[in-house]
Design a protein around this motif. Structure first.
Motif, PDB file in Angstrom:
ATOM      1  N   UNK A 189       0.824  -1.208   0.000  1.00 59.70           N
ATOM      2  CA  UNK A 189       0.000   0.000   0.000  1.00 59.70           C
ATOM      3  C   UNK A 189       0.860   1.262   0.000  1.00 59.70           C
ATOM      4  N   UNK A 190       1.952   1.258   0.745  1.00 57.01           N
ATOM      5  CA  UNK A 190       2.832   2.425   0.790  1.00 57.01           C
ATOM      6  C   UNK A 190       3.448   2.700  -0.574  1.00 57.01           C
ATOM      7  N   UNK A 191       3.887   1.640  -1.252  1.00 57.18           N
ATOM      8  CA  UNK A 191       4.441   1.814  -2.602  1.00 57.18           C
ATOM      9  C   UNK A 191       3.379   2.330  -3.574  1.00 57.18           C
ATOM     10  N   UNK A 192       2.160   1.852  -3.424  1.00 57.83           N
ATOM     11  CA  UNK A 192       1.098   2.273  -4.333  1.00 57.83           C
ATOM     12  C   UNK A 192       0.805   3.762  -4.189  1.00 57.83           C
ATOM     13  N   UNK A 193       0.655   4.250  -2.934  1.00 56.54           N
ATOM     14  CA  UNK A 193       0.372   5.667  -2.729  1.00 56.54           C
ATOM     15  C   UNK A 193       1.572   6.536  -3.106  1.00 56.54           C
ATOM     16  N   UNK A 194       2.772   6.077  -2.795  1.00 55.30           N
ATOM     17  CA  UNK A 194       3.953   6.862  -3.159  1.00 55.30           C
ATOM     18  C   UNK A 194       4.033   7.058  -4.662  1.00 55.30           C
ATOM     19  N   UNK A 195       3.772   5.997  -5.410  1.00 53.09           N
ATOM     20  CA  UNK A 195       3.868   6.091  -6.864  1.00 53.09           C
ATOM     21  C   UNK A 195       2.737   6.932  -7.451  1.00 53.09           C
TER      22      UNK A 195
END
Length: 738
Positions: A262-268
C-alpha cells in the motif's frame, strides 16, 4: 567576553547571503570582528528534539501512557520547529548547513509521520487535542521545507539560485527519500495539499535539474520493490524467510507485506500526480508494464493467502486500496502520452504509437485489463488520439478498444448473438432486485447444458468452503469458469448486484415431482416418478411392459419352445450370401466345382508315382535320382520363373489366379520332371539314363560317366545314406507326418 551585533544584522547594500558579512563589536575595547552571514557562529544550539511516531506497528495508534509520552515529545518538537522558523534568514541557513541535529529533527518527523491514507484518526476521535497537535507539527515542518526552497524572503534576506542549489544539493538538505516521505505525510486527499506538493516539486526541479536523475533512479526502484514484495509473499511463513517471529498484534503473517504494498502504491500514484516530469521517466524504464504484471500476479496471490488465514484481516482492505492506486498510477502514465500529443502535434504520431504499444503489451494481464477498462474507458482516450492524430492506425486502435472493452464486461459469459449481448449489458446496469436474482438463477440453469455447473460449484467450495451453494451458482453465472469466479470473490470485485448478496445462500434444486405434476396432473410420491422408465409420463419408456404371465412374445409351453426356429431365421440371411455366384454367358466365366477334386487327384497320382519309383530303384538309382532331382529342380525353377514373369502382369490384375493355369503349369512341371523316368530305354542324349557304372574296365569310359562320378564324389557327403533327409522332406511336404 560578550559581543553585541550592531544594528540587528543590517544589510543596507542588499547583498546576497554568500556575500554578506556582519560586524561584531567587543565591549572590552578589543577590535571588532567580521563574521560571514553563513557561519556556524550563528548556530550555537546543538540539541533538538527527535520526533516519536504516533503509530505502533501495523498502523495502530498509541494509547494510554504511550500516548501521553508522545504528546509531551510532540510539544517539545513543536517548540523546536517554531524556533527554527523564528530565526533570522542567515541563522536559519546556518542551522540547516552547520547544525546537523536541526536537519535530523526535521527528517525524523517525515520518516515517522502518520501516512495520510491510514484511517487512524477514528481511533482518536475523543482526543481532539492530539489531532490538532499533529496537524500543527505537520504544518511547521512543511513551512520549513518551503523556506528551504525559497531563495528570497525580502530585499535584505535572499541568496542567489546558484548558491541555493549548492547548499541544498551538496549538503543533502533536501533528498529524494525526504521528498517521498513528504508525499506520504501530506498526501493528495485534499486539492490544496496536491497544489502545495506540486509547487514544491516544481521549485526543486527548477533550482537543481540533477534531481531529475535522482527521481528516475527512485522510479526504477519501484520495480525492485515489486520483486521484493512477490518474494516475501511467496516465502512468508516458511523457515528462513527473513520475516522473524510473528508479532502478537499482527492478524496475519502478511500484514507487513500488505502495508508495504500500500505504501508503494500511494507513493507512486501521488508522485506521478504532483510531478509530471516523472511520467515521461516511467515510459523510459517501462514502469507501466511492471505495474500491470505486479497487479495481475502478486496482488491476487497475496490477497488469497491473507483471506485463507483471516477473512476479516485489515490487510485485505489495504490491498483493495493499493489496487485503486496502482490503476491511478497507470492512468497517470497513459495521460502523459495524451497530453504530449495535444501539446505537440508534430510528434503526435510517435506518442500515439507509444500509447497503443503500452496498452498492447498489458493485454496479456487479464485481471489488470479487466479492472482498468472498467475504471477508465479506453475508447475515450483512443477517440482523443484519433482526433489529434489523423495518421493513427485504425486497426491497432480498434484492436485495443475491443481488447479492453471485452475484458471489462462484468459478465464473463460470451454469447454470439448481438441481441443477447445487448440484453446482458442492460441487465448489468440495473439495481439489485428479486427479478434480477431470479434471472441469475435461470441463467445458471440454462448454462448447465454447456458446462457442468455442479462440478464448478464443487471447485469453488474446495477453495471457499464457507460460501453457500446458491451464492456460488449466482456468481458462476456471471463468469466463464470457476477460476474467474474465485478470483472475483477473493478480490471483492463482484458485480454491483452481488456485492451485498447473502453469501450463505443455499441452492435448492427443483423437485422433479413438480415437473411431473405439471405434465400429467397426477401427483406421485415415488422416488422413481419421472425417470426414464416411468410409463405414466412417457409413451415409449426404456423398458418392457409385462402383462399377465410370462414375458411378452415368450413361448407358451415346452413344445412351442422346442419348435422355435427364430434363431435360424436370423442367420438365414448370412448363409444366403454364400449362394450368390456370378453367372456369365460363356462357360469360361463359370466356376468349375471339379477344381478341388481334380487337384487332389493330381496330388495323389504324384504321390503314387514317387512311391513306386522308390521301391523299384536300388541304392545307386536312389542316389542318381537325388542328383537328377536337383538338376530337374533347377530346370523346373527356370521354367517357373519364366512362367511367373510372363504371367506377372495378369497376377497383379486378378484377385486370384485362374485354377486352369495352375493345373496346366503343374502338369508341365510334372512331365518335365518325370518324363525321362517313364520313357525307360530312350536312346537320345537328353533322355539317356544317367549312371556312374560305365563300361567294363579297360575299354574306356564316356565323359558323361566321368562327370557323373565326379559329381557323386563331391556331393556324397551332403546327404545321408539312402537319401533319408530328402525322403523325409518329401513326406512332410505332402502332409505325411510320422
Amino acid at each position: 567576553m560578550t559581543t553585541t551585533i550592531s544594528e540587528e544584522f543590517p544589510n543596507p547594500e542588499k547583498k546576497s547571503l554568500d556575500q554578506l558579512v556582519f560586524r561584531l563589536s567587543a565591549e572590552d575595547g578589543l577590535a571588532p570582528r567580521f563574521i560571514p552571514a553563513l557561519h556556524k557562529h550563528w548556530a550555537p544550539r546543538e540539541n533538538f528534539t527527535i520526533y516519536v511516531g504516533l503509530l505502533t506497528q501495523y498502523g495502530r495508534a498509541k494509547s494510554g501512557v504511550e500516548l501521553d509520552e508522545w504528546q509531551y515529545n510532540s510539544n517539545c518538537f513543536c517548540n523546536d520547529m517554531n524556533f527554527l522558523l523564528n530565526c533570522h534568514h542567515h541563522e536559519f541557513w546556518s542551522y540547516m548547513v552547520f547544525q546537523k541535529t536541526a536537519l535530523a529533527a526535521v527528517v525524523s518527523f517525515l520518516q515517522r509521520s502518520t501516512p495520510f491514507y491510514l484511517n487512524v484518526w477514528t481511533q482518536l476521535v475523543s482526543q481532539q487535542t492530539i489531532i490538532d497537535l499533529y496537524e500543527q507539527i505537520l504544518q511547521l515542518v512543511l513551512r520549513i521545507v518551503c523556506r528551504l526552497i525559497t531563495n528570497r524572503e525580502s530585499d535584505e534576506a535572499w541568496l542567489t539560485i546558484e548558491h541555493q542549489r549548492e547548499l541544498i544539493y551538496k549538503n543533502f538538505l533536501i533528498s529524494v527519500p525526504m521528498l517521498f516521505d513528504l508525499l506520504m505525510a501530506v498526501g493528495d486527499a485534499d486539492a490544496q495539499n496536491t497544489a502545495v506538493l506540486r509547487r514544491i516539486f516544481d521549485s526543486i526541479l527548477r533550482i537543481e535539474p540533477n534531481y531529475k536523475k535522482d527521481l528516475l533512479a527512485a522510479s526504477a526502484f519501484f520495480r525492485t520493490a515489486f520483486r521484493s514484495i512477490q518474494t516475501q509473499a511467496e516465502n512468508e511463513g516458511f523457515e528462513g524467510a527473513g520475516g522473524g517471529d510473528l508479532d502478537e498484534n499482527a492478524e496475519t503473517p502478511y500484514d507487513d507485506v500488505a502495508l508495504y504494498t500500500l505504501d508503494c502504491a500511494y507513493s507512486l500514484s501521488v508522485l506521478l500526480e504532483v510531478c509530471p516530469e516523472v511520467q515521461s521517466m516511467c515510459t523510459e524504464i517501462k514502469l507501466g508494464q511492471s505495474i500491470a504484471q505486479f497487479y495481475d500476479n502478486t496482488i491476487p496471490f497475496l490477497y488469497k493467502n491473507i483471506f485463507l488465514i483471516n477473512e476479516a484481516a485489515s490487510s485485505l482492505g489495504w490491498l483493495n486500496l493499493a489496487r485503486l492506486q496502482y490503476l491511478k498510477a497507470f492512468r497517470s502514465i497513459t495521460c502523459s502520452f495524451i497530453e504530449a500529443v495535444m501539446a505537440n502535434p508534430a510528434t503526435s504520431i510517435t506518442m500515439a504509437e507509444q500509447f497503443i504499444g503500452l496498452l498492447t503489451e498489458c493485454l496479456s494481464e487479464q485481471i489488470f485489463v479487466n479492472d482498468y477498462g472498467r475504471l477508465y474507458p479506453v475508447e475515450l482516450d483512443v477517440d482523443i488520439l484519433k482526433q489529434a492524430c489523423k495518421e493513427l492506425d485504425d486497426y491497432k486502435a480498434s484492436f485495443i478498444v475491443q481488447g479492453y472493452k471485452q475484458e471489462s464486461k462484468p459478465t464473463g459469459k460470451k454469447i454470439n448473438s448481438r441481441t443477447n449481448k445487448a440484453q446482458n449489458s442492460g441487465k448489468s446496469h440495473k439495481k439489485n432486485s428479486p427479478a434480477n436474482s431470479n434471472s441469475n438463477v435461470t441463467t445458471a440453469t440454462n448454462l448447465s447444458n454447456e458446462r457442468d455447473i455442479d462440478l464448478e460449484v464443487t471447485s469453488v467450495l474446495d477453495v471457499l468452503p464457507h460460501l453457500g451453494t446458491g451464492f456460488v451458482r449466482r456468481v458462476l453465472s456471471r463468469y466463464d469458469n470457476s477460476e474467474e469466479a474465485i478470483t472475483a470473490i477473493l478480490e471483492a470485485n463482484l458485480p454491483p448486484d452481488l456485492v451485498n448478496a447473502d453469501q450463505s445462500e443455499i441452492y435448492i434444486p427443483p423437485d422433479p415431482q413438480d415437473k411431473t405434476y405439471q405434465q400429467t396432473g397426477v401427483k406421485h410420491f415415488n422416488v422413481y416418478d419421472g425417470d426414464q422408465y416411468d410409463v405414466m409420463t412417457q409413451d415409449n419408456p426404456k423398458c418392457i411392459i409385462k402383462q399377465g404371465k410370462g414375458m411378452p412374445n415368450a413361448p407358451k409351453n415346452a413344445a412351442q419352445l422346442l419348435d422355435d426356429k427364430s434363431d435360424l431365421a436370423q442367420i438365414k440371411s448370412r448363409y444366403q450370401a454364400y449362394s450368390l455366384v456370378s453367372e456369365g454367358e460363356s462357360s469360361n466365366d463359370e466356376y468349375e466345382d471339379e477344381y478341388d477334386d481334380s487337384y487332389e487327384a493330381l496330388l495323389e497320382s504324384e504321390t503314387r508315382v514317387v512311391k513306386s519309383k522308390q521301391f523299384k530303384a536300388g541304392l545307386a538309382n536312389v542316389e542318381d535320382f537325388s542328383d537328377d532331382e536337383s538338376e530337374d529342380d533347377d530346370a523346373a525353377t527356370d521354367d517357373k520363373t519364366k512362367s511367373e514373369t510372363q504371367s506377372g502382369h495378369n497376377k497383379q490384375l486378378n484377385f486370384c489366379e485362374n485354377p486352369e493355369d495352375v493345373r496346366a503349369r503343374y502338369e508341365a512341371r510334372r512331365q518335365a520332371k518325370w518324363g525321362n523316368r517313364n520313357q525307360g530305354g530312350a536312346t537320345d542324349y537328353n533322355n539317356k539314363a544317367r549312371h556312374v557304372v560305365g563300361a567294363p574296365k579297360g575299354q574306356g569310359q564316356d565323359k558323361d560317366t566321368l562327370r557323373n562320378r565326379d559329381k557323386k564324389e563331391k556331393n556324397k557327403s551332403m546327404r545321408a545314406n539312402h537319401n533319408r533327409k530328402a525322403g523325409a522332406s518329401f513326406k512332410r511336404s505332402r502332409g505325411m507326418m510320422g
